[in-house]
Design a protein around this motif. Structure first.
Motif, short mmCIF file in Angstrom:
data_model
loop_
_atom_site.label_atom_id
_atom_site.label_comp_id
_atom_site.label_asym_id
_atom_site.label_seq_id
_atom_site.Cartn_x
_atom_site.Cartn_y
_atom_site.Cartn_z
N LYS A 27 -39.80 86.48 31.35
CA LYS A 27 -38.52 86.72 30.72
C LYS A 27 -38.74 87.56 29.47
O LYS A 27 -39.60 87.23 28.65
N THR A 28 -37.99 88.63 29.35
CA THR A 28 -38.19 89.57 28.24
C THR A 28 -36.85 89.86 27.57
O THR A 28 -35.84 90.10 28.23
N ASP A 60 -41.55 83.03 26.85
CA ASP A 60 -42.38 82.11 27.63
C ASP A 60 -43.84 82.16 27.20
O ASP A 60 -44.60 81.20 27.42
N MET A 61 -44.22 83.27 26.61
CA MET A 61 -45.60 83.42 26.15
C MET A 61 -45.71 83.29 24.64
O MET A 61 -46.79 83.45 24.08
N ARG A 81 -50.07 86.86 19.68
CA ARG A 81 -49.34 85.61 19.81
C ARG A 81 -48.77 85.16 18.47
O ARG A 81 -49.46 85.10 17.48
N ARG A 82 -47.46 84.81 18.52
CA ARG A 82 -46.75 84.26 17.36
C ARG A 82 -46.77 85.20 16.16
O ARG A 82 -46.68 84.76 15.03
N ARG A 83 -47.00 86.44 16.38
CA ARG A 83 -46.91 87.42 15.29
C ARG A 83 -46.14 88.62 15.76
O ARG A 83 -46.24 89.01 16.91
N ARG A 84 -45.41 89.17 14.86
CA ARG A 84 -44.75 90.43 15.19
C ARG A 84 -45.69 91.57 14.88
O ARG A 84 -46.15 91.72 13.76
N VAL A 85 -45.96 92.39 15.88
CA VAL A 85 -46.85 93.51 15.72
C VAL A 85 -46.05 94.80 15.71
O VAL A 85 -45.24 95.00 16.62
N THR A 86 -46.24 95.61 14.71
CA THR A 86 -45.40 96.79 14.53
C THR A 86 -46.15 98.04 14.94
O THR A 86 -47.30 98.24 14.60
#
Length: 508
Positions: free
Chosen positions: A404-405, A442-443, A500-505
């Motif tokens: 799911k995206t 989900d990830m 994971r659990r971080r926003r990567v820009t």
């Protein structure tokens, strides 16, 4: 005067006749004037020898004369001896003198099965050296009404011996002892055996298998009590105290096979009922005599491989496993002792929470939920931007789960589910916002890209840009990126990194 004489003569005649009659009756009915002896008898049983002991009593009727016993005969013809007061040694009755107006006792020993006995005594009365009278007397005794006299036993035969016992099944101990005061006869021995079993239930159930070594010992003339001990398995068990030696032990108690039945001491029938005490059998134990175990392995496609084993130290039985998935999956597998089975795979659609049960109960460590393996390839995100549009594409590798995206740019959000081995693209109209976010809930992943269109938009359309594609203007912390866990794909001039659990820009 004649008439008076006549009246007296008749009454006198009648009186005289009466006196003569009475004298005759006395002479016939009263034997006191005749010399005679009288014989009576009693009998007892000598339990030591098994003989009847008859006591004869011979009485002398004469008050002033002694009676000499000239002849004595008996039937049976065993000796008849006198019991003379003060004389230690008995003498034959024949030839003895019975004092006047007295009696003499005599004994006779006859076989224990004698039914009757007879004694005859011929006596003479002598005065001044002359026989003045003689008499033969007979005496009888009926012994048939008494039970046959048998000797008291000095020992007890093995097949007639009685015993008593104690029994403690949970502790695996028992005692057996010979009852009564008599030992077993000769070299007689009676064996008893205590045996314990592995059992599938705490109640009687089959199959059962002997645990350890049964303990067997015997009661004999020299050993009238024994103690037996066996080891008890640390699981369900049956313990039996049986009549007989180790040859009587049943190695495997199976459905339809041999049983001890009344061989167990304390049973209602023979031979077990020849020992008094509690029932000599026990069923119990708090643990199962199997060691079921399970392990789980998650697969990238969402399925779970379940491995079942039955190889513990006390595993004696096949284990019937049941594997259940939360969404309806169920399968049963029987695993024999010392073996394992890894054939069960719970499909992703049926997995959810997985439970492994034995006898309707979840085994230890038998619960599991799917977890994404670390070596599963992650979806790849690519972008394409120009002065009018900002396109975001998610590609899901084959062999994985649908993903799911959520695509967000400015105040616009689109959601897609990307099947394994497929791609989904969402295109937004270029605006003033410089970033877009692609979330994979989900990830637990979230990615951020900087809008950098290709070419020079001349300050119009989307927010302008450089002549060349840009590099990330904000980076991710190095610790948030697992080695080998992120796919790096380049599409056009865009680079995305997933953490994971971080926003990567990134720059687009």
């Amino acid at each position: 005067m004649i008439r008076p004489k006549l009246s007296l003569r008749r009454p006198l005649a009648i009186l005289g006749a009466a006196l003569v009659g009475l004298t005759g009756v006395a002479a016939v009915a009263t034997p006191a004037s005749a010399h005679h002896t009288t014989i009576t008898a009693t009998a007892d049983c000598d339990r030591l020898t098994g003989e009847r002991v008859i006591t004869w009593k011979v009485e002398n009727s004469e008050a002033n004369k002694d009676a000499t016993l000239q002849k004595v005969t008996s039937d049976p013809g065993t000796p008849v001896t006198s019991l003379v007061a003060g004389v230690k040694e008995a003498k034959p009755l024949q030839g003895l003198v019975i004092p006047q107006a007295s009696s003499m006792l005599a004994t006779q020993r006859v076989p224990g099965n004698t039914t009757k006995a007879h004694l005859q005594v011929y006596a003479e009365w002598i005065k001044e050296g002359k026989v003045t009278a003689n008499h033969t007397a007979d005496g009888d005794i009926n012994l048939a009404a008494d039970k046959s006299c048998t000797p008291a036993p000095k020992c007890v035969e093995v097949d007639k011996a009685k015993f008593s016992h104690t029994f403690d099944g949970p502790k695996g101990t028992a005692t057996v002892k010979l009852d009564g005061d008599l030992p077993l006869c000769g070299d007689g021995k009676q064996y008893f055996t205590l045996v314990s079993y592995f059992a599938p239930r705490p109640q009687f159930a089959t199959p059962q298998y002997v645990y350890g070594t049964p303990d067997s010992d015997f009661v004999s003339a020299a050993q009238t009590e024994i103690t037996l001990n066996v080891e008890i398995p640390d699981c369900h068990t049956q313990v039996d105290l049986i009549w007989g030696d180790k040859d009587q032990v049943i190695d495997e108690i199976v459905d339809g096979g041999k049983r001890y039945d009344n061989k167990k001491l304390g049973s209602p029938g023979a031979p077990g009922n020849r020992s008094k005490g509690p029932q000599g059998w026990y069923n119990g134990g708090s643990k199962s005599c199997v060691t079921p175990a399970s392990t789980f392995a998650s697969k990238c496609d969402g399925s779970v491989a379940v491995s079942l084993s039955n190889d513990g130290k006390i595993s004696k039985y096949a284990v019937e496993f049941e594997v259940k998935g939360e969404n309806g999956f169920t399968k049963k597998v029987s695993v024999t002792p010392g073996k394992a089975d890894s054939s069960i795979v719970v499909p992703a659609a049926d997995a959810g929470k997985i439970e492994v049960l034995v006898d309707g109960k979840v085994i230890e460590n038998g619960t599991y939920s799917w977890q994404r393996p670390e070596d599963c390839p992650l979806p790849a995100v690519t972008t394409k931007a120009d002065c009018k549009e900002f396109a975001l594409t998610v590609t899901n590798p084959e062999g994985g789960l649908p993903v799911k995206t959520t695509f967000t740019y400015g105040d616009k959000t689109e959601t897609r589910t990307v099947a394994a081995g497929a791609s989904e693209t969402v295109t937004f109209k270029a605006g003033k916002d410089k970033t877009a976010v692609v979330a994979l809930p989900d990830m637990d992943l979230e990615l951020e890209a900087i809008y950098t269109p290709e070419g020079n938009c001349g300050g119009s359309g989307g927010g302008g840009g450089d002549d060349e594609p840009g590099l990330p203007v904000t980076g991710a912390a190095a610790g948030g990126i697992a080695a080998g866990a992120v796919a790096l794909l380049i599409a056009g001039a865009v680079l995305f990194v997933i953490a994971r659990r971080r926003r990567v820009t990134f720059t687009a």
